[in-house]
Structures are given as C-alpha cells and as structure tokens.
Design a protein around this motif. Structure first.
Motif, PDB file in Angstrom:
ATOM      1  N   ARG A  36       0.841  -1.197   0.000  1.00  0.00           N
ATOM      2  CA  ARG A  36       0.000   0.000   0.000  1.00  0.00           C
ATOM      3  C   ARG A  36       0.877   1.248   0.000  1.00  0.00           C
ATOM      4  O   ARG A  36       1.618   1.497   0.934  1.00  0.00           O
ATOM      5  CB  ARG A  36      -0.908   0.025   1.224  1.00  0.00           C
ATOM      6  N   GLY A  37       0.755   2.030  -1.061  1.00  0.00           N
ATOM      7  CA  GLY A  37       1.519   3.264  -1.167  1.00  0.00           C
ATOM      8  C   GLY A  37       0.743   4.453  -0.649  1.00  0.00           C
ATOM      9  O   GLY A  37      -0.281   4.314   0.028  1.00  0.00           O
ATOM     10  N   GLN A  38       1.201   5.649  -0.992  1.00  0.00           N
ATOM     11  CA  GLN A  38       0.577   6.885  -0.530  1.00  0.00           C
ATOM     12  C   GLN A  38      -0.681   7.241  -1.313  1.00  0.00           C
ATOM     13  O   GLN A  38      -1.531   7.964  -0.828  1.00  0.00           O
ATOM     14  CB  GLN A  38       1.573   8.037  -0.613  1.00  0.00           C
ATOM     15  N   CYS A  39      -0.776   6.762  -2.575  1.00  0.00           N
ATOM     16  CA  CYS A  39      -1.932   7.093  -3.411  1.00  0.00           C
ATOM     17  C   CYS A  39      -2.282   5.913  -4.310  1.00  0.00           C
ATOM     18  O   CYS A  39      -1.436   5.407  -5.040  1.00  0.00           O
ATOM     19  CB  CYS A  39      -1.637   8.328  -4.257  1.00  0.00           C
ATOM     20  N   LEU A  40      -3.519   5.481  -4.239  1.00  0.00           N
ATOM     21  CA  LEU A  40      -4.020   4.385  -5.071  1.00  0.00           C
ATOM     22  C   LEU A  40      -5.214   4.916  -5.844  1.00  0.00           C
ATOM     23  O   LEU A  40      -6.024   5.662  -5.293  1.00  0.00           O
ATOM     24  CB  LEU A  40      -4.463   3.212  -4.192  1.00  0.00           C
ATOM     25  N   MET A  41      -5.316   4.543  -7.106  1.00  0.00           N
ATOM     26  CA  MET A  41      -6.425   4.999  -7.943  1.00  0.00           C
ATOM     27  C   MET A  41      -7.326   3.818  -8.308  1.00  0.00           C
ATOM     28  O   MET A  41      -6.835   2.751  -8.670  1.00  0.00           O
ATOM     29  CB  MET A  41      -5.896   5.634  -9.226  1.00  0.00           C
ATOM     30  N   PHE A  42      -8.627   4.045  -8.217  1.00  0.00           N
ATOM     31  CA  PHE A  42      -9.632   3.106  -8.696  1.00  0.00           C
ATOM     32  C   PHE A  42     -10.270   3.742  -9.925  1.00  0.00           C
ATOM     33  O   PHE A  42     -10.789   4.861  -9.842  1.00  0.00           O
ATOM     34  CB  PHE A  42     -10.753   2.898  -7.661  1.00  0.00           C
ATOM     35  N   GLU A  43     -10.265   3.039 -11.023  1.00  0.00           N
ATOM     36  CA  GLU A  43     -10.956   3.502 -12.232  1.00  0.00           C
ATOM     37  C   GLU A  43     -12.215   2.653 -12.368  1.00  0.00           C
ATOM     38  O   GLU A  43     -12.140   1.450 -12.606  1.00  0.00           O
ATOM     39  CB  GLU A  43     -10.054   3.344 -13.449  1.00  0.00           C
ATOM     40  N   LEU A  44     -13.380   3.278 -12.190  1.00  0.00           N
ATOM     41  CA  LEU A  44     -14.660   2.579 -12.297  1.00  0.00           C
ATOM     42  C   LEU A  44     -15.232   2.823 -13.685  1.00  0.00           C
ATOM     43  O   LEU A  44     -15.352   3.973 -14.120  1.00  0.00           O
ATOM     44  CB  LEU A  44     -15.650   3.101 -11.255  1.00  0.00           C
ATOM     45  N   THR A  45     -15.566   1.736 -14.366  1.00  0.00           N
ATOM     46  CA  THR A  45     -16.109   1.824 -15.712  1.00  0.00           C
ATOM     47  C   THR A  45     -17.420   1.048 -15.771  1.00  0.00           C
ATOM     48  O   THR A  45     -17.460  -0.133 -15.418  1.00  0.00           O
ATOM     49  CB  THR A  45     -15.117   1.237 -16.739  1.00  0.00           C
ATOM     50  N   ALA A  46     -18.462   1.723 -16.215  1.00  0.00           N
ATOM     51  CA  ALA A  46     -19.776   1.097 -16.337  1.00  0.00           C
ATOM     52  C   ALA A  46     -19.969   0.579 -17.755  1.00  0.00           C
ATOM     53  O   ALA A  46     -19.614   1.254 -18.719  1.00  0.00           O
ATOM     54  CB  ALA A  46     -20.862   2.108 -16.020  1.00  0.00           C
ATOM     55  N   THR A  47     -20.519  -0.623 -17.873  1.00  0.00           N
ATOM     56  CA  THR A  47     -20.964  -1.138 -19.162  1.00  0.00           C
ATOM     57  C   THR A  47     -22.471  -1.327 -19.047  1.00  0.00           C
ATOM     58  O   THR A  47     -23.062  -1.011 -18.012  1.00  0.00           O
ATOM     59  CB  THR A  47     -20.266  -2.469 -19.526  1.00  0.00           C
ATOM     60  N   SER A  48     -23.077  -1.845 -20.069  1.00  0.00           N
ATOM     61  CA  SER A  48     -24.533  -1.978 -20.055  1.00  0.00           C
ATOM     62  C   SER A  48     -25.047  -2.872 -18.925  1.00  0.00           C
ATOM     63  O   SER A  48     -26.150  -2.668 -18.426  1.00  0.00           O
ATOM     64  CB  SER A  48     -25.033  -2.508 -21.392  1.00  0.00           C
ATOM     65  N   ASP A  49     -24.257  -3.839 -18.483  1.00  0.00           N
ATOM     66  CA  ASP A  49     -24.736  -4.750 -17.444  1.00  0.00           C
ATOM     67  C   ASP A  49     -23.686  -5.109 -16.397  1.00  0.00           C
ATOM     68  O   ASP A  49     -23.889  -6.023 -15.614  1.00  0.00           O
ATOM     69  CB  ASP A  49     -25.276  -6.026 -18.077  1.00  0.00           C
TER      70      ASP A  49
END
Length: 101
Positions: A36-49
C-alpha cells in the motif's frame, strides 16, 4: 501499528451507492499492507450490465482489475490518499480538498 482512521469525501458518498464505497474499501484492505503506497487509484467503468474496477498504483507498483454484473454501475475515478493520521477516499477530481466525513 494502530490502524489509520478512514474517511470518505461527501462527493464520493453522493455519487456512489453505499455498497460500492464499502466494496472499494474492501479492495483496498485486500492489498497486502507492504504494497500500500501513498496514493491508489480506482478507475470505475460502467458497461450496459456490469461494473469494472481497475486498481492501479505507481509506487510500489500494484495493479488489479475486477468485473462483476451490476445494474447500478458508475463511471468515476476514485483516489485513496494515505496520510500519517488518516486514509481518505475521494473522487480524483477533488484533488487535495478535505471534504470528508
């Protein structure tokens, strides 16, 4: 070492359903503490389902992607910032604002 206090920004809470915020914290806690570092990114991507969540961190390097069926999927970039006394999850576009609860 005692666990850091965890906070969510109000904008994050307003955008994502409660269960998704809890799931992001679960994914964060699933990372081995040594990675675990100082900054973590979550990229949330929605698809149709479905919802796709990609975790990425530069230092130390960490990368993981999960996908699952989800009727309430969202598009967002969420950042987790670790400070000496707290860990804050907020929308990446919020930058260094401290709009937490």
């Amino acid at each position: 070492m005692p666990e850091h206090s965890k906070y969510n920004s109000q904008n994050l809470v307003n955008l994502l359903p409660d269960w998704m915020v809890h799931f992001l914290w679960f994914l964060y806690e699933d990372i081995p503490p040594s990675l675990r570092g100082q900054c973590l990114m979550f990229e949330l991507t929605a698809t149709s389902d479905s919802q796709c969540i990609s975790l990425r961190q530069e230092s130390p390097y960490y990368n993981k992607t999960v996908s699952f069926p989800c009727p309430d999927a969202k598009d967002a970039t969420v950042a987790v910032y670790k400070a000496p006394d707290r860990i804050t999850m907020r929308l990446a576009e919020e930058g260094d604002q401290d709009n937490t609860k």
